[in-house]
Design a protein around this motif. Structure first.
Motif, PDB file in Angstrom:
ATOM      1  N   PRO A  80       0.781  -1.203   0.116  1.00 19.38           N
ATOM      2  CA  PRO A  80      -0.020   0.035   0.080  1.00 19.38           C
ATOM      3  C   PRO A  80       0.878   1.156  -0.042  1.00 19.38           C
ATOM      4  O   PRO A  80       1.056   2.125   0.912  1.00 19.38           O
ATOM      5  N   TRP A  81       1.722   1.275  -1.105  1.00 19.32           N
ATOM      6  CA  TRP A  81       2.583   2.430  -1.146  1.00 19.32           C
ATOM      7  C   TRP A  81       1.973   4.006  -1.470  1.00 19.32           C
ATOM      8  O   TRP A  81       2.686   4.883  -1.141  1.00 19.32           O
ATOM      9  N   ALA A  82       0.901   3.895  -2.247  1.00 19.62           N
ATOM     10  CA  ALA A  82       0.077   5.113  -2.336  1.00 19.62           C
ATOM     11  C   ALA A  82      -0.171   5.850  -1.297  1.00 19.62           C
ATOM     12  O   ALA A  82      -0.953   5.330  -0.257  1.00 19.62           O
ATOM     13  N   GLY A  83      -0.011   7.370  -1.289  1.00 18.44           N
ATOM     14  CA  GLY A  83      -0.198   8.072  -0.215  1.00 18.44           C
ATOM     15  C   GLY A  83       0.639   7.680   1.367  1.00 18.44           C
ATOM     16  O   GLY A  83       0.351   8.057   2.163  1.00 18.44           O
ATOM     17  N   SER A  84       1.789   6.972   0.895  1.00 17.53           N
ATOM     18  CA  SER A  84       2.809   6.638   1.954  1.00 17.53           C
ATOM     19  C   SER A  84       4.067   7.434   2.165  1.00 17.53           C
ATOM     20  O   SER A  84       4.837   6.924   2.924  1.00 17.53           O
ATOM     21  N   THR A  85       4.398   8.385   1.306  1.00 13.79           N
ATOM     22  CA  THR A  85       5.459   9.009   1.081  1.00 13.79           C
ATOM     23  C   THR A  85       6.493   8.081   0.357  1.00 13.79           C
ATOM     24  O   THR A  85       7.776   8.528   0.036  1.00 13.79           O
ATOM     25  N   TYR A  86       6.205   7.150  -0.252  1.00 18.54           N
ATOM     26  CA  TYR A  86       7.148   6.200  -0.986  1.00 18.54           C
ATOM     27  C   TYR A  86       6.805   6.115  -2.590  1.00 18.54           C
ATOM     28  O   TYR A  86       7.424   5.234  -3.369  1.00 18.54           O
ATOM     29  N   GLU A  87       6.336   7.031  -3.128  1.00 17.74           N
ATOM     30  CA  GLU A  87       5.515   7.214  -4.529  1.00 17.74           C
ATOM     31  C   GLU A  87       7.007   7.542  -5.428  1.00 17.74           C
ATOM     32  O   GLU A  87       6.967   6.827  -6.323  1.00 17.74           O
ATOM     33  N   GLU A  88       7.872   8.124  -4.993  1.00 18.18           N
ATOM     34  CA  GLU A  88       9.129   8.329  -5.792  1.00 18.18           C
ATOM     35  C   GLU A  88       9.711   6.893  -6.029  1.00 18.18           C
ATOM     36  O   GLU A  88      10.414   6.732  -7.203  1.00 18.18           O
ATOM     37  N   LYS A 115       2.045   7.391 -13.115  1.00 17.92           N
ATOM     38  CA  LYS A 115       0.951   7.308 -12.245  1.00 17.92           C
ATOM     39  C   LYS A 115       1.288   7.443 -10.842  1.00 17.92           C
ATOM     40  O   LYS A 115       0.655   8.210 -10.129  1.00 17.92           O
ATOM     41  N   ALA A 116       2.441   6.763 -10.511  1.00 14.25           N
ATOM     42  CA  ALA A 116       3.337   6.810  -9.293  1.00 14.25           C
ATOM     43  C   ALA A 116       3.527   8.255  -8.950  1.00 14.25           C
ATOM     44  O   ALA A 116       3.546   8.812  -7.640  1.00 14.25           O
ATOM     45  N   TYR A 117       4.252   8.783  -9.702  1.00 14.60           N
ATOM     46  CA  TYR A 117       4.770  10.370  -9.620  1.00 14.60           C
ATOM     47  C   TYR A 117       3.637  11.103  -9.516  1.00 14.60           C
ATOM     48  O   TYR A 117       3.423  12.094  -8.867  1.00 14.60           O
ATOM     49  N   ALA A 118       2.419  10.930 -10.354  1.00 19.06           N
ATOM     50  CA  ALA A 118       1.230  11.855 -10.186  1.00 19.06           C
ATOM     51  C   ALA A 118       0.635  11.800  -8.700  1.00 19.06           C
ATOM     52  O   ALA A 118      -0.158  12.619  -8.308  1.00 19.06           O
ATOM     53  N   LEU A 119       0.829  10.596  -7.932  1.00 20.58           N
ATOM     54  CA  LEU A 119       0.443  10.415  -6.767  1.00 20.58           C
ATOM     55  C   LEU A 119       1.222  11.097  -5.744  1.00 20.58           C
ATOM     56  O   LEU A 119       0.788  10.911  -4.417  1.00 20.58           O
ATOM     57  N   ILE A 120       2.350  11.681  -5.929  1.00 19.30           N
ATOM     58  CA  ILE A 120       2.790  12.464  -5.012  1.00 19.30           C
ATOM     59  C   ILE A 120       2.124  13.575  -4.580  1.00 19.30           C
ATOM     60  O   ILE A 120       1.783  14.401  -5.466  1.00 19.30           O
ATOM     61  N   THR A 180      11.556  15.839  -3.054  1.00 17.58           N
ATOM     62  CA  THR A 180      10.877  14.525  -3.187  1.00 17.58           C
ATOM     63  C   THR A 180      10.425  14.622  -4.697  1.00 17.58           C
ATOM     64  O   THR A 180      10.525  13.490  -5.499  1.00 17.58           O
ATOM     65  N   ARG A 181       9.983  15.606  -5.339  1.00 18.23           N
ATOM     66  CA  ARG A 181       9.601  15.676  -6.716  1.00 18.23           C
ATOM     67  C   ARG A 181      10.719  15.514  -7.652  1.00 18.23           C
ATOM     68  O   ARG A 181      10.861  14.607  -8.546  1.00 18.23           O
ATOM     69  N   ALA A 182      11.812  16.062  -7.303  1.00 19.36           N
ATOM     70  CA  ALA A 182      13.062  16.068  -8.085  1.00 19.36           C
ATOM     71  C   ALA A 182      13.764  14.744  -7.950  1.00 19.36           C
ATOM     72  O   ALA A 182      14.114  14.237  -8.959  1.00 19.36           O
ATOM     73  N   GLY A 183      13.437  14.064  -6.661  1.00 20.91           N
ATOM     74  CA  GLY A 183      13.994  12.679  -6.656  1.00 20.91           C
ATOM     75  C   GLY A 183      13.254  12.032  -7.390  1.00 20.91           C
ATOM     76  O   GLY A 183      13.949  10.954  -7.975  1.00 20.91           O
ATOM     77  N   ALA A 184      12.035  12.021  -7.344  1.00 19.19           N
ATOM     78  CA  ALA A 184      11.171  10.986  -8.235  1.00 19.19           C
ATOM     79  C   ALA A 184      11.644  11.154  -9.943  1.00 19.19           C
ATOM     80  O   ALA A 184      11.993  10.185 -10.518  1.00 19.19           O
ATOM     81  N   LEU A 185      11.711  12.282 -10.117  1.00 15.70           N
ATOM     82  CA  LEU A 185      12.017  12.619 -11.522  1.00 15.70           C
ATOM     83  C   LEU A 185      13.519  12.173 -11.886  1.00 15.70           C
ATOM     84  O   LEU A 185      13.768  11.378 -13.117  1.00 15.70           O
TER      85      LEU A 185
END
Length: 178
Positions: free
Chosen positions: A121-129, A146-151, A159-164
């Motif tokens: 259950p990673w969505a909404g858990s701060t692990y999206e990136e 989709k995971a990125y969009a859930l940040i 966090t956003r930069a890390g995901a990208l």
């Protein structure tokens, strides 16, 4: 407080003081290891994390934190052993599960990584990136997006930069940091 405000030297100093006052305080070793990791002092961090596991072998969080320097050094098989120890102690640990997906993906075991990720259950858990990274490495860019969009909208630029960056988009990551 020092940790949260990126005051590295005072944080390290206070954690070392805590350890000098109580050498058996596993959490101080764990957090000193985490702080040293952020400074790129991976070897020292590993020593601190290993010591924390010796002091508190029943802490799933300490075990999954110990996996971080191992993965950073490319020692994914060792990291999996450590992560499995964490999961044996706390089977529903999202963080340990996420670390396992990253280690599996780093070993090229993408199908296993994605199968596990889909169970967490990673969505909404701060692990999206990290989910975005696992999907990217597995060749599933639509799921990574989709995971990125859930940040969450309020997530930090880091966090956003890390995901990208994890999605292989370094120029966009740099722009996000601006």
């Amino acid at each position: 407080l020092h940790w949260q405000t990126w005051q590295t030297e005072p944080a390290v100093r206070e954690l070392r003081l805590a350890i000098s006052l109580n050498p058996n305080y596993a959490t101080a070793h764990q957090w000193l290891g985490r702080r040293l990791m952020t400074e790129g002092r991976v070897d020292e961090a590993e020593v601190m994390m290993r010591r924390a596991t010796e002091l508190d072998p029943l802490s799933h969080r300490i075990w999954d934190n110990y996996a971080i320097p191992l993965m950073t050094q490319g020692r994914y098989e060792e990291a999996l052993v450590v992560i499995d120890r964490a999961l044996a102690l706390q089977p529903d640990s999202i963080q340990a599960g996420i670390w396992k997906t990253l280690a599996l993906g780093s070993l090229g075991r993408h199908a296993e990584a994605v199968a596990l990720l889909r169970k967490l259950p990673w969505a909404g858990s701060t692990y999206e990136e990290y989910a975005a990274e696992v999907f990217t490495r597995a060749g599933l860019p639509a799921e990574a997006e989709k995971a990125y969009a859930l940040i969450p909208a309020g997530a930090s630029a880091t966090t956003r930069a890390g995901a990208l960056a994890r999605m292989g988009r370094p120029q966009e990551a740099l722009a996000a940091m601006d």
